[in-house]
Scaffold this motif. Structure first.
Motif, PDB file in Angstrom:
ATOM      1  N   ARG A 170       0.821  -1.216   0.000  1.00 48.18           N
ATOM      2  CA  ARG A 170       0.000   0.000   0.000  1.00 48.18           C
ATOM      3  C   ARG A 170       0.853   1.264   0.000  1.00 48.18           C
ATOM      4  NH1 ARG A 170      -3.451  -3.624   4.107  1.00 48.18           N
ATOM      5  NH2 ARG A 170      -4.733  -4.628   2.504  1.00 48.18           N
ATOM      6  N   GLU A 171       2.055   1.168   0.539  1.00 50.49           N
ATOM      7  CA  GLU A 171       2.961   2.316   0.517  1.00 50.49           C
ATOM      8  C   GLU A 171       3.573   2.542  -0.860  1.00 50.49           C
ATOM      9  OE1 GLU A 171       4.304   1.463   5.161  1.00 50.49           O
ATOM     10  OE2 GLU A 171       5.724   1.114   3.519  1.00 50.49           O
ATOM     11  N   PRO A 174       1.425   3.568  -5.057  1.00 52.36           N
ATOM     12  CA  PRO A 174       1.380   4.881  -5.717  1.00 52.36           C
ATOM     13  C   PRO A 174       2.704   5.287  -6.362  1.00 52.36           C
ATOM     14  CG  PRO A 174       0.436   4.993  -3.503  1.00 52.36           C
ATOM     15  CD  PRO A 174       1.146   3.687  -3.613  1.00 52.36           C
TER      16      PRO A 174
END
Length: 293
Positions: A170-171, A174
């Motif tokens: 999730r880190e 992006p």
């Protein structure tokens, strides 16, 4: 005209594979080299390097708990023009013992290798992965989903690795870096055989009280583990799954290896804790030593 494997070396980029001396790591290194990757294969000893060295495979001495080794690996990656496409965090050790009976120093060693070492390698190589929109492949286990009796130490490291992988995914999503978890079930490797030897050694060192409480349980777990590693998937089958995680255009967040792994991960999602307890107990009961006549 077909292109020889030697002429394809590095055309797909570079992949770092830790724990490549034997088993899944060695098979993964060979599979990725066959597919045109330059593989930096982490091994612990010179004789392992000599056995693994081949076109497309460059063994590097790597203890993932040694900061100097990790720093040297990062320098090696940064010094090349071949882009780093993936890191396969595969190194690991197997220890099965009752929670009460395993000395704390053994717990700490297990977590240093199976969790903190992977974090250290990932931290060191993330700058190179970010430059190339690469990916992190963490080799977990069905033990990262269900912890049977005496699997607490090993499964604890794998549960933690699963959690770290979720957060990291999730880190980094992006930022263009994919994080994938591979969950093997029973695989016939030297690691499994070493795990059985370690479990036996630890059982022999248990106190009389611990032997009274857990002796038959440990014998059942050794028998279960031996059956799983003997009748499980091959290292080559696992390597093909890892290679899919490395090369897939849009990789899944998780892959399983073997029918047992697929079944266990499904059961972990649909059964209650008490039902899972009964299933685990029934599985072990079949391997308990027969009562003396």
């Amino acid at each position: 005209m077909t292109t020889s494997p030697e002429n394809r070396i590095g055309t797909q980029g570079c992949v770092v594979v830790t724990g490549a001396s034997t088993g899944i790591g060695a098979a993964t290194a060979r599979e990725l080299a066959h597919r045109g990757f330059l593989v930096l294969a982490g091994v612990r000893r010179d004789r392992d390097a000599d056995a693994l060295r081949a076109p497309g495979i460059e063994p590097v001495i790597l203890d993932i708990t040694d900061p100097d080794h990790i720093s040297a690996l990062a320098t090696r990656v940064d010094s090349q023009t071949t882009p780093l496409r993936a890191v396969v965090n595969n190194a690991g050790i197997s220890v099965n013992a009752p929670v009460e009976a395993l000395p704390l120093n053994e717990w700490r060693t297990l977590f240093e290798v199976n969790l903190f070492g992977h974090v250290a390698v990932t931290q060191a190589l993330l700058p190179a992965l970010l430059r190339e929109s690469g990916r992190v492949i963490n080799i977990s286990s069905v033990g990262g989903k269900i912890a049977m009796a005496t699997f607490g130490p090993y499964a604890g490291t794998k549960f933690a690795l699963e959690a770290v992988s979720d957060a990291l995914r999730r880190e980094l999503a992006p930022l263009g870096v994919a994080v994938v978890v591979v969950e093997p079930g029973g695989v016939h490797t030297e690691m499994g055989e070493r795990g059985i030897a370690t479990t036996t050694r630890l059982a022999e060192a248990m106190s009389p009280d611990h032997r009274d409480r857990y002796g038959q349980l440990v014998q059942a777990v050794v028998a279960l583990t031996a059956a799983g590693t003997t009748g499980g998937s091959t290292a080559e089958q696992a390597a093909r799954v890892v290679a899919e995680a490395v090369t897939a255009r849009r990789p899944s967040t998780r892959y399983t290896v073997g029918r047992d792994a697929a079944m266990i991960t499904r059961l972990s999602r649909v059964l209650s804790d008490r039902m899972l307890d009964r299933v685990a107990a029934a599985t072990l009961r079949r391997h308990h030593p027969k009562a003396a006549a």
